[in-house]
Motif scaffolding. Structure first.
Motif, PDB file in Angstrom:
ATOM      1  N   ALA A 110     117.483   9.409 117.833  1.00 22.99           N
ATOM      2  CA  ALA A 110     116.201   9.563 117.154  1.00 22.99           C
ATOM      3  C   ALA A 110     115.653   8.201 116.728  1.00 22.99           C
ATOM      4  CB  ALA A 110     116.360  10.453 115.940  1.00 22.99           C
ATOM      5  N   THR A 111     114.343   8.096 116.709  1.00 26.04           N
ATOM      6  CA  THR A 111     113.705   6.851 116.280  1.00 26.04           C
ATOM      7  C   THR A 111     113.679   6.807 114.754  1.00 26.04           C
ATOM      8  OG1 THR A 111     111.495   7.815 116.214  1.00 26.04           O
ATOM      9  CG2 THR A 111     112.225   6.862 118.319  1.00 26.04           C
ATOM     10  N   LEU A 112     113.346   5.634 114.236  1.00 26.70           N
ATOM     11  CA  LEU A 112     113.286   5.477 112.788  1.00 26.70           C
ATOM     12  C   LEU A 112     112.223   6.375 112.164  1.00 26.70           C
ATOM     13  CD1 LEU A 112     113.722   1.621 112.266  1.00 26.70           C
ATOM     14  CD2 LEU A 112     115.381   3.425 111.877  1.00 26.70           C
ATOM     15  N   VAL A 113     111.107   6.539 112.872  1.00 25.83           N
ATOM     16  CA  VAL A 113     110.038   7.395 112.358  1.00 25.83           C
ATOM     17  C   VAL A 113     110.520   8.846 112.262  1.00 25.83           C
ATOM     18  CG1 VAL A 113     107.715   8.265 112.794  1.00 25.83           C
ATOM     19  CG2 VAL A 113     108.228   5.867 113.202  1.00 25.83           C
ATOM     20  N   GLU A 114     111.253   9.297 113.270  1.00 31.42           N
ATOM     21  CA  GLU A 114     111.761  10.670 113.254  1.00 31.42           C
ATOM     22  C   GLU A 114     112.780  10.875 112.133  1.00 31.42           C
ATOM     23  OE1 GLU A 114     113.249  10.911 117.224  1.00 31.42           O
ATOM     24  OE2 GLU A 114     111.359  11.686 118.027  1.00 31.42           O
ATOM     25  N   ILE A 115     113.656   9.895 111.952  1.00 31.68           N
ATOM     26  CA  ILE A 115     114.650   9.978 110.878  1.00 31.68           C
ATOM     27  C   ILE A 115     113.958   9.990 109.520  1.00 31.68           C
ATOM     28  CG2 ILE A 115     116.567   8.781 109.744  1.00 31.68           C
ATOM     29  CD1 ILE A 115     117.344   7.700 112.535  1.00 31.68           C
ATOM     30  N   ALA A 116     112.964   9.117 109.363  1.00 37.29           N
ATOM     31  CA  ALA A 116     112.218   9.068 108.105  1.00 37.29           C
ATOM     32  C   ALA A 116     111.513  10.396 107.852  1.00 37.29           C
ATOM     33  CB  ALA A 116     111.213   7.924 108.122  1.00 37.29           C
ATOM     34  N   ALA A 117     110.931  10.980 108.895  1.00 42.62           N
ATOM     35  CA  ALA A 117     110.235  12.257 108.752  1.00 42.62           C
ATOM     36  C   ALA A 117     111.211  13.368 108.362  1.00 42.62           C
ATOM     37  CB  ALA A 117     109.513  12.614 110.049  1.00 42.62           C
TER      38      ALA A 117
END
Length: 179
Positions: free
Chosen positions: A2-9
């Motif tokens: 997962a990308t950082l944006v997905e993890i943050a979301a």
């Protein structure tokens, strides 16, 4: 992966499931979490973490029918004392100091405080409090005027042992009368 944006979301969505947030707050939270993850990935320290920042505003925290915790943002409480001790290990004084809350501000919902006040007045507890304050002031005045000897005389006398025995015998007599 997962990308950082997905993890943050994902992190923010799990936080938002337990805490009501507006869309603007969600976006700001995602950007803060993403920036923190990016700094961690680069090996930098996370700056700007402020644990004492309230999760909701003071006006939103103390409502008429509920109180919201400024630490975690949970709401629906009539009083905060038990929640603070069990969930955060804090005492009310430390909580007030951390968030700059006045010492006169009650950590309870306004409707709850009003209901308790009315109940105390109905039971006549205000009269008992006034009497106790009068006795206390008399004791203070007596200490000022005559020292410790006259202060002892100003204290109300304790009931005699015979009066205690009569009180203890009354429930037994009432129980025999019912049989």
């Amino acid at each position: 992966m997962a990308t950082l944006v997905e993890i943050a979301a994902q992190l923010v969505s799990s936080h938002a499931s337990s805490t009501p947030m507006t869309s603007d707050e969600l976006l700001a939270e995602i950007s803060k979490v993403h920036a923190a993850l990016k700094n961690l990935e680069a090996g930098q320290s996370i700056e700007g973490i402020d644990e004492s920042k309230p999760s909701v505003s003071m006006k939103e925290a103390f409502r008429k029918n509920e109180v919201v915790c400024l630490v975690c943002g949970k709401g629906g409480f009539k009083t905060l004392a038990r929640h603070l001790s069990t969930a955060h290990g804090m005492k009310p004084g430390a909580y007030k100091k951390q968030f700059g809350i006045s010492s006169k501000q009650a950590l309870s919902a306004k409707s709850y405080s009003e209901a308790r006040r009315k109940m105390a007045q109905d039971r006549g507890l205000a009269d008992n409090l006034a009497k106790a304050r009068e006795v206390r002031m008399a004791n203070i005045e007596a200490k000022k005027e005559g020292g410790a000897a006259s202060a002892k005389a100003a204290k109300p006398a304790k009931p005699a042992k015979a009066a205690k025995a009569v009180k203890a015998a009354k429930p037994k007599a009432a129980a025999k009368a019912k049989k």
